[in-house]
Design an enzyme around this catalytic site. Structure first.
Site, mmCIF file in Angstrom:
data_model
loop_
_atom_site.group_PDB
_atom_site.id
_atom_site.type_symbol
_atom_site.label_atom_id
_atom_site.label_comp_id
_atom_site.label_asym_id
_atom_site.label_seq_id
_atom_site.Cartn_x
_atom_site.Cartn_y
_atom_site.Cartn_z
ATOM 1 N N GLU A 45 0.512 -1.346 -0.156
ATOM 2 C CA GLU A 45 0.136 -0.185 -0.173
ATOM 3 C C GLU A 45 0.348 0.836 0.140
ATOM 4 O O GLU A 45 0.594 2.183 0.943
ATOM 5 C CB GLU A 45 -1.159 0.258 1.160
ATOM 6 C CG GLU A 45 -1.601 -1.011 1.164
ATOM 7 C CD GLU A 45 -3.442 -0.888 1.665
ATOM 8 O OE1 GLU A 45 -3.713 0.036 2.303
ATOM 9 O OE2 GLU A 45 -4.189 -2.134 1.767
ATOM 10 N N GLU B 125 -4.811 -8.227 -0.503
ATOM 11 C CA GLU B 125 -5.768 -8.101 1.002
ATOM 12 C C GLU B 125 -7.304 -8.501 0.267
ATOM 13 O O GLU B 125 -7.491 -7.032 -0.443
ATOM 14 C CB GLU B 125 -4.923 -7.140 1.239
ATOM 15 C CG GLU B 125 -4.152 -6.889 2.372
ATOM 16 C CD GLU B 125 -4.128 -5.533 3.229
ATOM 17 O OE1 GLU B 125 -4.366 -5.198 4.124
ATOM 18 O OE2 GLU B 125 -1.870 -5.528 3.407
HETATM 19 O O1 AHR Z 1 -5.975 -5.296 7.143
HETATM 20 C C1 AHR Z 1 -5.971 -4.132 7.480
HETATM 21 C C2 AHR Z 1 -4.612 -2.965 7.036
HETATM 22 O O2 AHR Z 1 -5.230 -2.978 5.378
HETATM 23 C C3 AHR Z 1 -3.328 -3.388 6.280
HETATM 24 O O3 AHR Z 1 -3.006 -3.268 7.320
HETATM 25 C C4 AHR Z 1 -3.255 -2.596 5.529
HETATM 26 O O4 AHR Z 1 -2.233 -2.632 4.249
HETATM 27 C C5 AHR Z 1 -4.576 -2.741 3.919
HETATM 28 O O5 AHR Z 1 -4.684 -0.678 5.021
#
Ligand code: AHR
Length: 493
Positions: free
Chosen positions: A173, A296
């Site tokens: 990110e 994610e």
């Molecule tokens: O999953 C929680 C957070 O969400 C992670 O650390 C990040 O990569 C995303 O913004």
């Protein structure tokens, strides 16, 4: 009733087993308490890793596990987490809850966990606040087989042989918590850092670039254009937030049909994301070499009342189970581009498959979906043709049925099916074309209450049962999906 044509001789490519991957982060009680209790804990453990969770995860044959973050990764300095535990640096986990991080779970402990699980490690490197040298040395420490400062340090820390490490993420990110970069800047940084993520001693690394946040198509465009040829995969992050409002995301439990419907509608956006990002990637990578790595995904609700807001701890209901099935069906369908996916996070955080409380552990409804879907790993995807009935709520509509079908190496056909309607059952008739089909068996995940979930007092409220009433006559398969259910069946010849 819906009629489906399943073409048993239509080979649509292998479903990458890594689609069934998971994500572990130093966040809340994921690592500490969830996976790691330490060698001296009264909770039974293997070299510090709790046995109950280990056994539950081993049953899923998790193909790949991402670590150490998430946002945590771009503040993680790996050297703090190796060597004698008493001497490891203590720090504050600034991203998540401001609690102390004692670094007792580091590189050796994570790679040992992967060995015990039989899973491929996927390490997220620190591009946001770490140096190129630090990233290079981490890879050298883990994989170099010979005389070098890092390899020698690894040996002195008790690991003589290098590990095999396949998956390495170059930042996380970086458009947000990983440095608030513009895609142009990140693309250049990616090129520089990735240069030093070297293949030592025959180890071959699959490099994953930081991809877009949800529908940030410009990010994909720029990063693919400027750096696509230096990567093997590019990540995609998309969380399902029922309200779409970060300030009040909605509750994990105690919801009605309106929230049920809104959540599933939002999650179906995953398909559009994969299609549109793939179209951009096609321009720069027409052979489809670079994979989409959805590292994610999952639901994100308000935290459980009374818990640390920085720990992101949430419950998990039949809604999460159906949502997991829908997403896995989407990843299966786009198996040509989607090479990996990692549900966030494996224990005690967002859409977790396992929850713990002290010495107690429970399996969530989402766990059971991953168990039922294991059959698709590395199987040949089969074509399905059908027009799904619509599930209407208010003025809005979504498809009621979600399906995947595959054939494994022994010729067994597996079909997974979910009913997105909270209220209506659905009769499904599948015509098995060109299939040898003499018997069918299956399991069903369902509860009369679509908001049902498992608690530490009643950990088996939601669990799969043998699916009765599956009918196979000649080449016609019939079954009824109860409302808000997920089924998995096997057809043998
Ligand atoms: O999953 C929680 C957070 O969400 C992670 O650390 C990040 O990569 C995303 O913004």
């Amino acid at each position: 009733m819906v009629e489906v044509i399943l073409k048993a001789d239509s080979e649509q490519g292998l479903i990458n087993r890594n689609i069934y991957g998971h994500f572990s982060e130093h966040l809340g009680r994921c690592i500490y308490e969830g996976l790691w209790v330490g060698e001296d804990s009264p909770i039974p453990n293997t070299e510090g890793i709790r046995n109950d969770v280990l056994t539950a995860l081993q049953k899923l044959h998790i193909p790949v596990l991402r670590w150490p973050g998430g946002c945590f990764a771009d503040e993680y300095h790996w050297k703090d987490g190796v060597g004698p535990k008493a001497e490891r640096a203590r720090m504050i986990n600034t991203h998540w809850g401001g609690v102390e991080e004692n670094n007792h779970f580091g590189t050796h402990e994570f790679l040992r966990l992967c060995e015990l699980l039989g899973t491929e490690p996927y390490i997220s490197g620190n591009l946001g606040s770490g140096t190129v040298q630090e990233m290079q040395e981490w890879v050298e420490y883990m994989t170099f087989d010979g005389e070098s400062p890092m390899a020698n340090w690894r040996k002195s820390n008790g690991q003589e042989e290098p590990w095999k490490l396949k998956y390495f993420g170059v930042g996380n990110e970086n458009w947000g918590c990983g440095g608030n970069m513009r895609p142009e800047y990140y693309a250049d940084e990616y090129r520089r850092y990735a240069t030093y993520v070297r293949n030592y001693s025959g180890n071959q690394i699959y490099k994953i670039a930081c991809g877009p946040n949800s529908d940030d198509y410009r990010w994909t465009e720029v990063v693919m254009r400027e750096a696509g040829r230096f990567m093997d995969g590019i990540s995609l992050h998309y969380y399902t937030i029922p309200t779409g409002d970060w300030a009040d995301k909605g509750q994990a439990t105690g919801f009605g049909e309106a929230e049920w419907f809104a959540t599933l509608k939002k999650t179906l956006f995953m398909e559009e994301l994969i299609v549109k990002h793939s179209e951009i990637m096609d321009q720069y990578d027409p052979e489809g070499r670079v994979g989409i790595i959805v590292d994610e995904w999952g639901t994100w609700y308000n935290v459980e009342p009374g818990t640390n807001p920085g720990f992101l701890y949430q419950q998990n209901t039949m809604r999460d189970a159906v949502l997991a099935a829908v997403n896995l069906d989407i990843f299966n369908k786009y198996n040509k581009r989607v090479q990996m996916a990692n549900l966030a996070q494996i224990v005690n955080v967002l859409q977790s498959i396992v929850l713990t409380e002290g010495e107690k552990m429970l399996l969530t409804p989402t766990y059971h979906v991953f168990d039922m879907y294991q059959v698709h790993m590395d199987a040949q995807r089969l074509e399905l043709n059908y027009d799904s009935p619509e599930y209407a709520f208010g003025d809005e509509k979504i498809p009621q049925l979600s399906l995947s079908a595959s054939r494994n190496k022994d010729g067994v056909i597996h079909v997974t099916a979910s009913n997105l309607s909270a209220t209506d059952e659905l009769e499904v008739v599948i015509q098995l074309e060109s299939a040898k089909a003499t018997s069918v068996s299956g399991t069903l995940l369902h509860h009369a209450d679509f908001g049902a979930y498992n608690t530490f007092e009643q950990p088996e409220q939601v669990k799969p049962v043998t699916w009765e009433d599956l009918k196979l006559e000649d080449h016609t398969l019939r079954f009824v999906l109860p409302p808000a259910s997920v089924g998995a069946l096997a057809v043998e010849g």
